[in-house]
Each structure stands twice: as C-alpha cells, then as structure tokens.
Design an enzyme around this catalytic site. Structure first.
Site, PDB file in Angstrom:
ATOM      1  N   TRP A 144       0.852  -1.186   0.000  1.00  0.00           N
ATOM      2  CA  TRP A 144       0.000   0.000   0.000  1.00  0.00           C
ATOM      3  C   TRP A 144       0.889   1.239   0.000  1.00  0.00           C
ATOM      4  O   TRP A 144       1.818   1.354   0.796  1.00  0.00           O
ATOM      5  CB  TRP A 144      -0.906  -0.029   1.232  1.00  0.00           C
ATOM      6  CG  TRP A 144      -1.819   1.139   1.385  1.00  0.00           C
ATOM      7  CD1 TRP A 144      -2.614   1.696   0.425  1.00  0.00           C
ATOM      8  CD2 TRP A 144      -2.059   1.891   2.584  1.00  0.00           C
ATOM      9  NE1 TRP A 144      -3.329   2.749   0.941  1.00  0.00           N
ATOM     10  CE2 TRP A 144      -3.006   2.890   2.266  1.00  0.00           C
ATOM     11  CE3 TRP A 144      -1.559   1.817   3.883  1.00  0.00           C
ATOM     12  CZ2 TRP A 144      -3.468   3.802   3.208  1.00  0.00           C
ATOM     13  CZ3 TRP A 144      -2.016   2.714   4.818  1.00  0.00           C
ATOM     14  CH2 TRP A 144      -2.967   3.699   4.488  1.00  0.00           C
ATOM     15  N   ASP A 164      -0.826  -5.930   9.143  1.00  0.00           N
ATOM     16  CA  ASP A 164      -1.806  -4.912   8.769  1.00  0.00           C
ATOM     17  C   ASP A 164      -3.063  -5.654   8.336  1.00  0.00           C
ATOM     18  O   ASP A 164      -3.081  -6.331   7.304  1.00  0.00           O
ATOM     19  CB  ASP A 164      -1.263  -4.051   7.619  1.00  0.00           C
ATOM     20  CG  ASP A 164      -2.184  -2.880   7.283  1.00  0.00           C
ATOM     21  OD1 ASP A 164      -3.349  -2.878   7.735  1.00  0.00           O
ATOM     22  OD2 ASP A 164      -1.747  -1.974   6.548  1.00  0.00           O
ATOM     23  N   LYS A 224     -13.266  -0.902   5.696  1.00  0.00           N
ATOM     24  CA  LYS A 224     -13.776  -1.698   4.583  1.00  0.00           C
ATOM     25  C   LYS A 224     -14.848  -2.680   5.035  1.00  0.00           C
ATOM     26  O   LYS A 224     -15.916  -2.768   4.429  1.00  0.00           O
ATOM     27  CB  LYS A 224     -12.622  -2.473   3.926  1.00  0.00           C
ATOM     28  CG  LYS A 224     -11.414  -1.630   3.523  1.00  0.00           C
ATOM     29  CD  LYS A 224     -11.748  -0.581   2.500  1.00  0.00           C
ATOM     30  CE  LYS A 224     -10.494   0.047   1.887  1.00  0.00           C
ATOM     31  NZ  LYS A 224      -9.633   0.756   2.846  1.00  0.00           N
TER      32      LYS A 224
END
Length: 434
Positions: free
Chosen positions: A166, A247, A283
C-alpha cells in the site's frame, strides 16, 4: 432583548473594530500579490495519487466514465453502500441519547476488547492471560503511525515491507523515523506470489528486524500466501527472531469469513510470536469516514502488556490526544450482540461475494477482448483489488481514451466494477492492449 438593545449591543461589539472594517481590502497586507515573507518559500507539494484521481474523475463530464481507483465498496449501481446492521446500530445509539464526552487516550475499552476478540479469537491464550496491549486508533493509518513511532522510540531502525505494498505504508514509516526496506512479494512476469523471493529476502534480513505483513487481501496485488506458505514464513521469522507486524484491513471483507481472514495472525500467535496487529474497520464495516481502528501488541505477560500500553499512550497523547467516539460505538454495538454480529458477517460476505462475481465476469470478458494474455490471476487474487498487469501507459490510455480511472500501477478496485460497466471495462482494456 428588544431590537433597539440588540442594535446597541452590536454597535458596542463592532465599535472598536470599525476602523478595520472600513479599511479598503486592497490595503490588507495578506492580499499582497508578491506573497508573504513567512510562506512564499514553501513549494507546492505533489497531489496524492488517489485524491488526484478522484478529482479528475469528478471533473470528467463523460456520461459513461468509470472510477476503479477508489478503495471503497460500491454496490452494483456504483453507489456507496451502508450495511443494514450499521443503520440498525446507528438507530440504537441515537435512541440511547449518548453524550459527546472525550474518550480516554486508549479509546473505548469495550471497543478495544471486542476488536481484539474479533481478530485473535474468543479463546486466544494471550487475551485470556491479559498479555495483549490494545488501543483504539484513527483507523489503520493511525495505528501504523503510532506503532512506527513506538518502534523508533525504542531503538528499531528499519522495517521491511512487501514490494509492492500500500502506497501510504512507506511515508508513514519514513515519517515515523524508520528506514523502509523492501522484500520481494509479487512476480509481475507470472502474476503470482514470489514466494521464493520472499523467503530469500527475509532470510537475508538482519535478525530482530520488524516485518510488515498483510493479514489478508494484500493491497495492491490481492495475492495472499497459502496457509502452508504462512507456516514457512512463521518458522523462518521464529528462527531469525523477526518481529511480525500485521496490517489487517480487510477481515471478513476478503473471503466473506472473518475467522478465515484472520487465520495467519492466529497461526503466528499459536506459534509463539509476540507480534503486533493494526486493524481497520473501514472496509468490512463500511465506516470509511469514521476512522475506526485498533492497534494491539502481543506480549509475554500482563506486566509487559501494561508497560507497552503505557508507552502507546505516551505516543498517542501529543499526536491526537484521543480517538473519535461515534464509529467505535457502532462497532461495539454490533459485536456486543450475537444476532447483529451474525448479520454483519452475512452482509460482509455479500459484499465479498459481489466482488468475487465481478472478478469472474471481468476475467471471462477479458479472455474474449484481450485473448493474447492470461487473465487467470484476476480470479486467483482476493479482496478489493485486482492487480491487472497493465502498465502506466495502458492506464493513461484507459483514462484519456475511455474515461476509466485506475491507479497507474494497474490496480483496479473491483468494488467499482458492476454488471453495468464490466463489459465496457473489458472492451476498453482490449482496445488499449491492441
């Protein structure tokens, strides 16, 4: 108060400033065309790739434009979606008439407790032994920064991240004071996980290094290790005393099964790693604008956990003092109720299922419109993104010629692919690849 007394009060208030109000605007120092002494030397910074993409999309007047760059779920009509169970929780919170007092530095204790059970499992040994230090954070981004600063404060000099990763990981850790190093992760020639390269790079990393791992639905590639491969990584990290930092941004959203999406984390805990995890609830719960996250550290015992917690608070306090309340209340209401938790899991699975359906449809269409290359990786990947293999030039052509907006590394947000535009996207990709 009468109208005359109101006017008198206004004159009394404005009176001392009347000379400034009458001064011509052209005389104000801050309107100088030559710029200010204080700020004129600061250069314009580059636009954020995602924000800039969204701004360009918003300005595009083409009726069939498509945005597959944003990392947020959209329904099959291309609209933002709020889970029904979230609406139910909002209603319950409103009926309780809760206040808006500050949370503590570590956030809402109930939310933290539920978040940790969600990721580690109800019967996780470190949790039952109170050996996990946990805090509420400003979504995943805030948790990454807090842990990065904690690492730098206590002597860690570098962190390994997958290549690619990311985009925000690198500036977050750099600004935390860490040198960012990369380990191989994805083979662009085969559109698959470069597991041999990953293992080789971790073997060559200095003992005791911190290694960032994506728990599931790797961003941007969507390519995750198998559980067998995770086992090899866990053993290697044990042998070299590497510190795993997971993560976890897509738990439940990746496969539709929340425990399955946390399987790698739980395996590492069972293998004895004293790891760290950052969670985002953007999300999976659709709480993008509420900045709901958690950071936790698995320690050796309760005393260590309390020490780590105290240091996490010390990092947080001068940064943002304490996290916001509303989003964490929504998550707490849902995860506190077994029926609502089941509803959440089902609704999250429905989002994952729609994305999975679009993956298969896009692959099928691409195999017709661009048959000269393999598209099997589209369905071997998981989660929100498809790492298409398109070049920067291909992506620019998609945008300029077909009004399709994706990031220049070829990452396609499958959440933006719908039944109504999947053929158009496939046709456009086929056209730019001719």
């Amino acid at each position: 108060m009468t109208s005359s007394s109101t006017c008198f009060a206004r004159r009394a208030l404005i009176g001392p400033f009347q000379k400034y109000l009458k001064k011509p605007a052209s005389n104000y120092r801050f309107l100088s065309t030559s710029g200010s002494y204080e700020w004129s030397k600061i250069p314009m910074g580059p636009p954020d790739p995602i924000v800039g993409l969204n701004e360009a999309f918003a300005k595009d007047s083409f009726p069939n434009k498509v945005n597959v760059g944003v990392g947020a779920y959209r329904d099959d009509n291309g609209r933002p979606s709020v889970l029904p169970v979230v609406r139910q929780a909002e209603k319950m919170i409103a009926e309780k008439g809760l206040d808006h007092e500050y949370l503590g530095i570590a956030g809402d204790p109930l939310f933290v407790k539920l978040a940790l059970k969600f990721v580690y499992g109800e019967n996780s040994t470190p949790l039952t032994e109170n050996a996990v230090a946990g805090v509420q954070t400003l979504s995943g981004t805030g948790g990454l920064r807090v842990f990065g600063e904690l690492l730098a404060k206590f002597g860690y000099k570098h962190i390994y991240v997958p290549n690619p990763t990311w985009g925000n990981h690198i500036p977050i850790f750099t600004l935390s004071g860490l040198e960012v190093r990369k380990y191989r992760y994805y083979d662009t020639k085969t559109s698959s996980l470069d597991f041999d390269g990953l293992i080789a790079d971790l073997k060559s990393a200095p003992d005791g290094s911190v290694v960032l791992l994506h728990a599931c639905a790797h961003n941007p590639t969507g390519m995750d290790p198998t559980m067998e491969q995770w086992g090899h990584v866990s053993k290697l990290m044990t042998d070299k005393k590497l510190l795993p930092f997971f993560d976890c941004a897509y738990q439940g959203f990746a496969s539709g099964n929340a425990p399955s999406d946390a399987a790698a984390i739980r395996m590492f805990v069972e293998d004895g790693h004293h790891l760290a995890v950052v969670q985002s609830f953007s999300k999976n719960f659709g709480l993008y604008g509420d900045r709901v996250g958690a950071l936790s550290v698995v320690t050796g015992n309760e005393k260590e956990a309390q020490s780590v917690l105290s240091q996490l608070k010390i990092v947080i306090r001068p940064s943002y003092s304490n996290p916001p309340r509303y989003g964490s209340q929504i998550v707490s209401v849902i995860l506190s109720d077994p029926k609502m938790t089941t509803d959440f899991i089902d609704q999250c699975a429905a989002m994952a299922s729609r994305i999975g359906t679009m993956r298969h449809q896009l692959r099928e269409n691409l195999e017709t419109t661009a048959p000269d290359r393999s598209w099997s990786h589209i369905t071997r990947q998981i989660g929100m993104f498809a790492y298409s293999g398109l070049t920067k030039e291909d992506c620019e052509a998609l945008r300029d010629k077909h009004h399709i907006y994706c990031t220049l590394d070829g990452r396609i947000s499958m959440a933006g692919v719908t039944k109504g535009n999947v053929q158009y996207i496939a046709d456009a990709i086929g056209d730019v690849l001719k």
